[in-house]
Write a protein that holds these residues in place. Structure first.
Motif, short mmCIF file in Angstrom:
data_model
loop_
_atom_site.label_atom_id
_atom_site.label_comp_id
_atom_site.label_asym_id
_atom_site.label_seq_id
_atom_site.Cartn_x
_atom_site.Cartn_y
_atom_site.Cartn_z
N GLY A 217 21.50 64.66 61.54
CA GLY A 217 22.49 65.16 62.50
C GLY A 217 21.85 66.17 63.43
O GLY A 217 20.85 66.80 63.11
N ASP A 218 22.47 66.32 64.58
CA ASP A 218 22.02 67.32 65.54
C ASP A 218 23.26 68.10 65.97
O ASP A 218 24.14 67.51 66.60
CB ASP A 218 21.38 66.60 66.75
N PRO A 219 23.47 69.33 65.57
CA PRO A 219 22.49 70.32 65.14
C PRO A 219 22.37 70.54 63.62
O PRO A 219 21.73 71.50 63.21
CB PRO A 219 23.03 71.60 65.78
N GLU A 220 22.90 69.64 62.78
CA GLU A 220 22.81 69.88 61.33
C GLU A 220 21.36 69.89 60.84
O GLU A 220 20.99 70.62 59.92
CB GLU A 220 23.58 68.80 60.56
N GLY B 70 28.79 66.79 71.00
CA GLY B 70 27.84 66.34 69.97
C GLY B 70 27.73 67.35 68.84
O GLY B 70 27.15 67.06 67.80
N ARG C 85 20.48 58.71 60.85
CA ARG C 85 19.42 59.67 61.25
C ARG C 85 19.92 61.05 60.89
O ARG C 85 21.05 61.23 60.46
CB ARG C 85 19.15 59.52 62.75
N ASP D 64 29.53 71.04 60.77
CA ASP D 64 29.33 71.35 62.19
C ASP D 64 30.66 71.61 62.87
O ASP D 64 31.72 71.46 62.27
CB ASP D 64 28.49 70.29 62.90
N ASN E 281 25.80 57.93 59.66
CA ASN E 281 24.81 57.95 60.73
C ASN E 281 23.46 57.64 60.10
O ASN E 281 23.22 57.96 58.93
CB ASN E 281 24.78 59.32 61.42
N PHE F 81 23.12 59.89 56.57
CA PHE F 81 23.93 61.04 56.96
C PHE F 81 25.37 60.58 56.84
O PHE F 81 25.88 59.85 57.68
CB PHE F 81 23.53 61.43 58.38
N1 GLY Z 1 26.41 66.60 64.88
C1 GLY Z 1 26.85 65.30 64.64
C2 GLY Z 1 25.86 64.24 64.85
O1 GLY Z 1 24.68 64.47 64.94
O2 GLY Z 1 26.26 63.09 64.91
#
Ligand code: GLY
Length: 417
Positions: free
Chosen positions: A285-288, A222, A283, A208, A281, A265
């Motif tokens: 990832g966002d936006p992964e 983020g 959960r 990302d 992490n 993650f």
């Molecule tokens: N893109 C990184 C996260 O979701 O922590």
């Protein structure tokens, strides 16, 4: 089976898109969801910090499985409370979610089980932390030891920057715990695995872009875009990271009596000495998640169920060999304060570009008008046989979005291209 998905971002739109395709699904509810998730299920208003309310909803609507998207409900023990009420849920329990909830916890786990990571010290006192920084010099990494929506990490290139980040943390919280780490050099990769508490399977990789402006400039966010797979993460490096980082993590947490079920993650640094763990992490990832989901060829729901049930067995999630790339469109001012309420048009036209899917992140409906409602607002995603194809399609779609207040980076994917 009726499923309740918790969350409201682009990650949850992508998860709802994948769950809705499952032949196992009867009805999908999303709490609170967004206008994008509403295309795949019913958005419902539940206070997810009130675990009793979530349990009551599940009983009323005969929900057999809850999928928790974001980290905060995991760290708050939502999965523990659902399981205690006899409701199956995807995601780690509170004790295992500490992998994300506490940087110090993860560093201690790494030390105990020989998981490669940067050297570190933990502090609860600003003066001692500052003395350590003065002794070590820069570059150095300062991490707040708790959840801060991805913004609790300063990679300080000067001693002054490290000292002021320590001051900023202690100004807000006089007894804060922080971790100070050696700075690792290399490329960062997001590595996603699924664990059932006993064993893990590989989902895939992504990279990302955390800085807000082109050329990786400006403040951290983020995530302003992502692509999957990460070409720099060769099959050999993936196998090494799985053996040296993922497997000992799963085995270590099982041995401690707090087995990890859910998405692991792993943020990795590909150093000259091999992959090392930057952070975990608990959960997707966002936006992964958005780019991983677009490559998913397997049914997602049985995999998530198997993770929760302890039955991953020999599951082998299949991802297409296509590349996927997403460009985040954000509201002017992000990651600082933003003005909500501007109208967005052109999503249908954007989705007319071949291979393009638009996931909503921070949007809301006002009658028939779609409005921006957050910092990161849309994920313009595309797949293609090469990363360059995916990038070209995504930007062609971005250019069809009519939203004058929105902006995006124009260089997502540059590192791999
Ligand atoms: N893109 C990184 C996260 O979701 O922590």
């Amino acid at each position: 089976m009726n499923v309740l998905l918790i969350g409201s971002g682009g990650r949850e739109h992508a998860l709802s898109y994948a769950l809705a395709k499952s032949p196992l699904l009867s009805k999908l509810f999303i709490a609170p969801g967004n206008p994008g998730t509403a295309r795949h299920g019913d958005n419902v208003v539940i206070d997810v910090t009130d675990h009793g309310a979530v349990i009551d909803f599940c009983r009323l609507m005969k929900v057999g499985f809850v999928v928790v998207g974001p980290e905060a409900p995991l760290v708050a023990g939502l999965v523990d409370d659902l399981e205690a009420a006899g409701i199956k849920a995807f995601g780690p329990k509170k004790a295992a979610a500490r992998l994300e909830g506490s940087k110090g916890f993860t560093k201690e786990l790494c030390a105990e089980f020989g998981i490669p990571t940067a050297g570190y010290r933990r502090f609860t006192d600003a003066d001692a932390a500052k003395a350590h920084v003065r002794q070590q010099g820069a570059p150095i990494v300062v991490k707040y030891d708790g959840l801060m929506a991805g913004k609790g990490v300063t990679v300080a290139t000067t001693e002054a920057e490290a000292l002021s980040s320590i001051d900023a943390i202690y100004a807000g919280e006089p007894n804060a715990a922080i971790v100070i780490e050696d700075c690792m050099v290399g490329e960062e990769v997001s590595f996603f695995c699924l664990s059932d508490g006993d064993r893990a399977v590989i989902l895939g990789s992504a990279q990302d872009h955390k800085r807000v402006f082109d050329g990786d400039k400006g403040p951290n966010t983020g995530g302003m875009g992502a692509y999957s797979p990460a070409p720099v993460f060769t099959p050999e490096l993936e196998a090494e990271a799985f053996e040296t980082i993922i497997k000992p993590t799963v085995a270590g947490l099982k041995q401690r009596g707090t087995p990890y079920r859910g998405v692991l993650f792993a943020g990795l640094m590909l150093t000259g000495q091999g992959p090392k763990l930057v952070e975990y992490n608990a959960r997707f990832g966002d936006p992964e998640c958005q780019v991983l989901i677009l490559r998913f060829a397997s049914d997602l729901l049985p995999l998530l169920l198997a993770s929760a049930d302890g039955g991953l067995g020999d599951a082998k999630p299949v991802l297409s060999s296509d590349h996927a790339l997403t460009v985040v469109m954000a509201n002017a001012g992000y990651p600082g304060p933003v003005q909500p309420g501007s109208e967005i048009k052109g999503i249908d036209g954007a989705e007319d570009v071949g291979g393009v899917t638009v996931f909503h992140a921070g949007t809301r409906m006002d009658g028939t008008r779609l409005l921006a409602a957050g910092g990161r607002v849309l994920n313009i995603c595309a797949t293609g046989p090469t990363l360059r194809d995916a990038q070209r399609r995504a930007y062609e779609a971005v250019d069809r979005i009519d939203w004058p207040q929105g902006f995006c980076r124009r260089d997502i994917g540059w590192r791999a291209l």
